[in-house]
Each structure stands twice: as C-alpha cells, then as structure tokens.
Design a protein around this motif. Sequence first.
Motif, PDB file in Angstrom:
ATOM      1  N   GLU A 108       0.835  -1.200   0.000  1.00  0.00           N
ATOM      2  CA  GLU A 108       0.000   0.000   0.000  1.00  0.00           C
ATOM      3  C   GLU A 108       0.873   1.255   0.000  1.00  0.00           C
ATOM      4  O   GLU A 108       1.959   1.278   0.586  1.00  0.00           O
ATOM      5  N   ASN A 109       0.382   2.312  -0.633  1.00  0.00           N
ATOM      6  CA  ASN A 109       1.088   3.600  -0.636  1.00  0.00           C
ATOM      7  C   ASN A 109       0.869   4.283   0.708  1.00  0.00           C
ATOM      8  O   ASN A 109      -0.206   4.797   1.000  1.00  0.00           O
ATOM      9  N   LEU A 110       1.913   4.313   1.533  1.00  0.00           N
ATOM     10  CA  LEU A 110       1.797   4.882   2.877  1.00  0.00           C
ATOM     11  C   LEU A 110       2.006   6.392   2.902  1.00  0.00           C
ATOM     12  O   LEU A 110       1.865   7.015   3.956  1.00  0.00           O
ATOM     13  N   SER A 111       2.334   6.957   1.734  1.00  0.00           N
ATOM     14  CA  SER A 111       2.442   8.412   1.664  1.00  0.00           C
ATOM     15  C   SER A 111       1.065   9.068   1.577  1.00  0.00           C
ATOM     16  O   SER A 111       0.904  10.246   1.898  1.00  0.00           O
ATOM     17  N   ASP A 112       0.069   8.302   1.136  1.00  0.00           N
ATOM     18  CA  ASP A 112      -1.291   8.814   1.000  1.00  0.00           C
ATOM     19  C   ASP A 112      -2.026   8.808   2.331  1.00  0.00           C
ATOM     20  O   ASP A 112      -1.591   8.167   3.301  1.00  0.00           O
ATOM     21  N   GLU A 113      -3.159   9.489   2.360  1.00  0.00           N
ATOM     22  CA  GLU A 113      -4.043   9.391   3.521  1.00  0.00           C
ATOM     23  C   GLU A 113      -4.627   7.981   3.575  1.00  0.00           C
ATOM     24  O   GLU A 113      -4.824   7.347   2.539  1.00  0.00           O
ATOM     25  N   PRO A 114      -4.908   7.445   4.736  1.00  0.00           N
ATOM     26  CA  PRO A 114      -4.836   8.099   6.055  1.00  0.00           C
ATOM     27  C   PRO A 114      -3.480   7.928   6.751  1.00  0.00           C
ATOM     28  O   PRO A 114      -3.343   8.271   7.911  1.00  0.00           O
ATOM     29  N   TYR A 115      -2.489   7.398   6.037  1.00  0.00           N
ATOM     30  CA  TYR A 115      -1.215   7.059   6.674  1.00  0.00           C
ATOM     31  C   TYR A 115      -0.296   8.282   6.815  1.00  0.00           C
ATOM     32  O   TYR A 115       0.245   8.529   7.897  1.00  0.00           O
ATOM     33  N   ASN A 116      -0.077   8.977   5.712  1.00  0.00           N
ATOM     34  CA  ASN A 116       0.710  10.221   5.716  1.00  0.00           C
ATOM     35  C   ASN A 116       2.082  10.068   6.390  1.00  0.00           C
ATOM     36  O   ASN A 116       2.496  10.898   7.197  1.00  0.00           O
ATOM     37  N   VAL A 117       2.800   8.994   6.052  1.00  0.00           N
ATOM     38  CA  VAL A 117       4.053   8.729   6.757  1.00  0.00           C
ATOM     39  C   VAL A 117       5.152   9.735   6.420  1.00  0.00           C
ATOM     40  O   VAL A 117       6.131   9.844   7.172  1.00  0.00           O
ATOM     41  N   ASN A 118       5.003  10.473   5.324  1.00  0.00           N
ATOM     42  CA  ASN A 118       6.016  11.475   5.018  1.00  0.00           C
ATOM     43  C   ASN A 118       6.134  12.522   6.117  1.00  0.00           C
ATOM     44  O   ASN A 118       7.180  13.166   6.269  1.00  0.00           O
ATOM     45  N   GLU A 119       5.066  12.668   6.889  1.00  0.00           N
ATOM     46  CA  GLU A 119       5.080  13.646   7.967  1.00  0.00           C
ATOM     47  C   GLU A 119       6.045  13.273   9.084  1.00  0.00           C
ATOM     48  O   GLU A 119       6.422  14.123   9.886  1.00  0.00           O
ATOM     49  N   ILE A 120       6.409  11.998   9.145  1.00  0.00           N
ATOM     50  CA  ILE A 120       7.326  11.549  10.203  1.00  0.00           C
ATOM     51  C   ILE A 120       8.661  11.095   9.626  1.00  0.00           C
ATOM     52  O   ILE A 120       9.419  10.384  10.291  1.00  0.00           O
ATOM     53  N   SER A 121       8.954  11.496   8.390  1.00  0.00           N
ATOM     54  CA  SER A 121      10.198  11.044   7.747  1.00  0.00           C
ATOM     55  C   SER A 121      11.443  11.444   8.532  1.00  0.00           C
ATOM     56  O   SER A 121      12.435  10.703   8.561  1.00  0.00           O
ATOM     57  N   ASP A 122      11.407  12.600   9.193  1.00  0.00           N
ATOM     58  CA  ASP A 122      12.574  13.064   9.952  1.00  0.00           C
ATOM     59  C   ASP A 122      12.832  12.228  11.197  1.00  0.00           C
ATOM     60  O   ASP A 122      13.886  12.364  11.827  1.00  0.00           O
ATOM     61  N   TYR A 317      -0.381  -4.960   2.574  1.00  0.00           N
ATOM     62  CA  TYR A 317      -0.692  -5.455   1.236  1.00  0.00           C
ATOM     63  C   TYR A 317      -1.712  -4.544   0.569  1.00  0.00           C
ATOM     64  O   TYR A 317      -2.744  -4.205   1.163  1.00  0.00           O
ATOM     65  N   GLU A 318      -1.441  -4.155  -0.663  1.00  0.00           N
ATOM     66  CA  GLU A 318      -2.288  -3.217  -1.386  1.00  0.00           C
ATOM     67  C   GLU A 318      -3.727  -3.716  -1.522  1.00  0.00           C
ATOM     68  O   GLU A 318      -4.673  -2.936  -1.507  1.00  0.00           O
ATOM     69  N   GLY A 319      -3.907  -5.034  -1.614  1.00  0.00           N
ATOM     70  CA  GLY A 319      -5.246  -5.592  -1.786  1.00  0.00           C
ATOM     71  C   GLY A 319      -5.897  -6.076  -0.500  1.00  0.00           C
ATOM     72  O   GLY A 319      -6.944  -6.741  -0.548  1.00  0.00           O
ATOM     73  N   SER A 320      -5.320  -5.746   0.646  1.00  0.00           N
ATOM     74  CA  SER A 320      -5.871  -6.206   1.921  1.00  0.00           C
ATOM     75  C   SER A 320      -7.262  -5.628   2.175  1.00  0.00           C
ATOM     76  O   SER A 320      -7.541  -4.473   1.839  1.00  0.00           O
ATOM     77  N   LYS A 321      -8.131  -6.442   2.788  1.00  0.00           N
ATOM     78  CA  LYS A 321      -9.458  -5.996   3.205  1.00  0.00           C
ATOM     79  C   LYS A 321      -9.433  -5.533   4.656  1.00  0.00           C
ATOM     80  O   LYS A 321     -10.464  -5.184   5.229  1.00  0.00           O
ATOM     81  N   ASN A 322      -8.254  -5.552   5.249  1.00  0.00           N
ATOM     82  CA  ASN A 322      -8.122  -5.264   6.673  1.00  0.00           C
ATOM     83  C   ASN A 322      -6.979  -4.267   6.892  1.00  0.00           C
ATOM     84  O   ASN A 322      -6.125  -4.461   7.751  1.00  0.00           O
ATOM     85  N   LYS A 323      -6.977  -3.194   6.112  1.00  0.00           N
ATOM     86  CA  LYS A 323      -5.832  -2.288   6.086  1.00  0.00           C
ATOM     87  C   LYS A 323      -5.629  -1.526   7.393  1.00  0.00           C
ATOM     88  O   LYS A 323      -4.495  -1.241   7.775  1.00  0.00           O
TER      89      LYS A 323
END
Length: 436
Positions: A108-122, A317-323
């Motif tokens: 899964e793309n963790l840079s997108d919402e709701p994850y927004n991991v780029n905010e904690i890259s530092d 996993y990008e196709g997970s039903k339990n993200k």
Amino acid sequence: MRKKLVSLLSIGALSVGVLGACSNDEGSSESSNGKDDVLKVWSFTDELKEPIKTYEEKNGVKVELTIVPIADYPTKLKPALESGVGAPDVFTGEIAFLKQWVDAGYWENLSDEPYNVNEISDDYIPYVFDLGKDKDGNVRALSWQTTPGGVYYKRSLAKEVLGTDDPTEIGNMMSSMDGVFEVAEKMKQKGYKMFPDEGAIRWFSQGANPEAWVNDKNELVLTEDKINYMDYAKELREKQYTALAPEWSPSWFEGMSKPIKVKEGGKETETQVFSYVLPTWGLHSVLKDSAKDTAGDWAVTNGPSPYFWGGTWLGVYEGSKNKEAAYDFVKLMTQDEEFLTDWAEETGDVLAYKPVTDKIKDDFSDEFLGGQNNYEFFLDQADEITPGIVTKYDQQLDTLYGASVLQYVEGKKSKEEAIEEFKKQAKNAYPDITVD
C-alpha cells in the motif's frame, strides 16, 4: 536482528555491495482459529513472533503468522500478491528484493491518507526511510531497524600488536585502505591474520562516495573504488594477510574463538584472526553464538567507509481488506515508542526510529564487547550512509562481480579479463542496461 544463517550461506565470499541477509525458519504457520477476521502476516523471519503477541494483547486482534524459508519466500508470496488468493494483510521484504517489490506496488502507498508517513520522515534514519520508497517517491514499506556495519576485532591482539584496544584509536588507524593494510602488515609480523578472507573488505568497495550499480540513465556504473577493490583483494591474498577461511565456512566460524590452521606455500601453520567485518546483527547472531570463549575480548570500530548489510522492511498489502488493522501492526513495529524501547533493550536490535534511539542510546553497554556502547557507534555509522544507492539489480550484479574478483584473486584471469567478463555477464543478465 535475531537471525539464522541459512540465507547467508548462499552469499559469495567476494560479492560486493548491499546484499540482503535475513533469518528464516522452516516453513511454518502459526494460526489462530482460522476465521476471516484474523490479521494474516507473512515473513521469512521469526522475528515477528514476540511483536505479534504484544499486538494481540494491545488490540484484541488474532494474528496468523506464516513463515516461509527465505529461499522459497519470493516464489511463494508473489503469486498470492498478484492474484489476491490467500494473500497476507502484512508481509515483510528483505534488501535483496525490496526495490523490486516497492516498485511493483504490492505494498500500500503509505504516503497517501490516512497514513501520511512522510510527515514523520525526519524521525527515521534517512537511508532506511529512503529504501522503502518506490520509483515515484511514495513510501511503500517501513523498517524498525538499521543495519550498519563495522569491524569487530579482538582486544587482546590489538593491545599486543598495536599498543591499544581503544575503538576510536583503532578506527583512526583503519580509516583508509592504506591504514587497513598497515595494520594488516603489523598483524602478519606477529604471526596473526588481519581478516578471515579477502571478501571481508568488499563492504568498503563503495568507498566514501558510493554510487548505485545502475544509474538513472540505466547505465552500468563500475566506479574506480569498485575496480580498486579487485587490487586490494589480490594484495590481501598475495601478502598472506588472510586466513583463507571463506565466509560462513567452518574455519571462518572457528577463527572467532580459537587459532585455526592455514596452509600456505605447501606448509600448514596455526594462526589467529584479528578481525571480522560484520553489521549490527553480526554481533548477536554470529559472534555471540560462535565466540563464547572469547566474550569480553571484542570491540567494534569503523573501517575506511560506512556500509550496511541486510535489513527487514514491512508494509500493508495493497489488496488487503483489513488495512486499518494491518497498518496498526506496522505502526507497532516501526513507531510505538514503548514497544520499541523494550524491543531494543531485550534484543540489542539497533533501531531506525529516532524518537526512541535518542532516548536510549547513551545507556547501552555490551559485556561481550568489553563494556563498549556499540549502539551509539552504529547509530553514528548509520547517519553516514548514503541514501539512494540500492537498485533492483544489486543482488545479481554483486554476485557476478564477486565471481570475477575471485577469478582475478586466484590468478585465473587478468584484471582486464575479469572486468570484461563481469561486463559480459551483467549484459547477459540484464539486456536492458547499457554496458560500456
């Protein structure tokens, strides 16, 4: 990183670069009651067993862990990811195939919402965070650990030959390849060997300005430092600075705790090995297991340039039903300060998450290393590692180059012939890259 060595045994002693080397158990599945609402996790390593217990207790979610031996892991997991049939919600990846998988979009793309991991890259060691990004810069996987390397050496031999066992002083002596060879000559004069084999220095072949094997123009890059490595390896062999003990061989392990026999020029002699070039996990999973008799007589210091070896990443996993539940597990492993603090103190794993390492790094001390704070040392090394040098071509090119170097070291090919053979093999393996 708690590891077993099955996957490591396949790595050539003279391979170059950043090969993956992670643990694996026999294929197994630790399942809950088999309901559809369980969180399914796949890995090649047993490292996740304890974290899963913590996750289940914290979240009230049952987890099914499937462990597949590393040799079979990619071929068994890939069909599940592509079809979605029996696919896990969370799966791990190791450095050897990490870049292929992040670019394939399996995670899964963790840079997108709701994850927004780029905010904690530092909050992460830069190279570790960078390795989880796909070709478009999106974060697909995270890791809880960093695996920089060093040179582990025997304090007693250092004192006898070099007059000190202080890691900083020894590191200053070995801060260049010329310095390494000066120490090697001093060891030889006293009847000792600098390294177990020539492959020990492959991790320094990138030099102080490392470049990827394949650049953004899809061109093979054989740097001057990598070419010089061939000569350094040859010199180690010709000057008899090594114990001729190939990496992961019985004699390689034996040299950690006792004198070993070396046959040179038709004569057999007994010698001790001064140092081993290994990453963070080499302390806990190699040295402590194989050098119990020499515990306390070791220290770790830098070589001519920083390097890293191995590591485990995980993602949803990008196709997970339990993200949501899947990412909760990823967060536990990579961002939960309470869990990670306990994990580091229990296992000695060097973490990539700075909010935790900044708090705990000053208090580490390892009796095996004579009380040295190796944790702080490795974090300093990790900060010096250049992001962006790992490509999907690395594992194969490392192996091919290592084979060519060995041909040169053993006198079977000239240096020019060995380089040409490598280029030929690289082109055959990857027709899409440009080889001069």
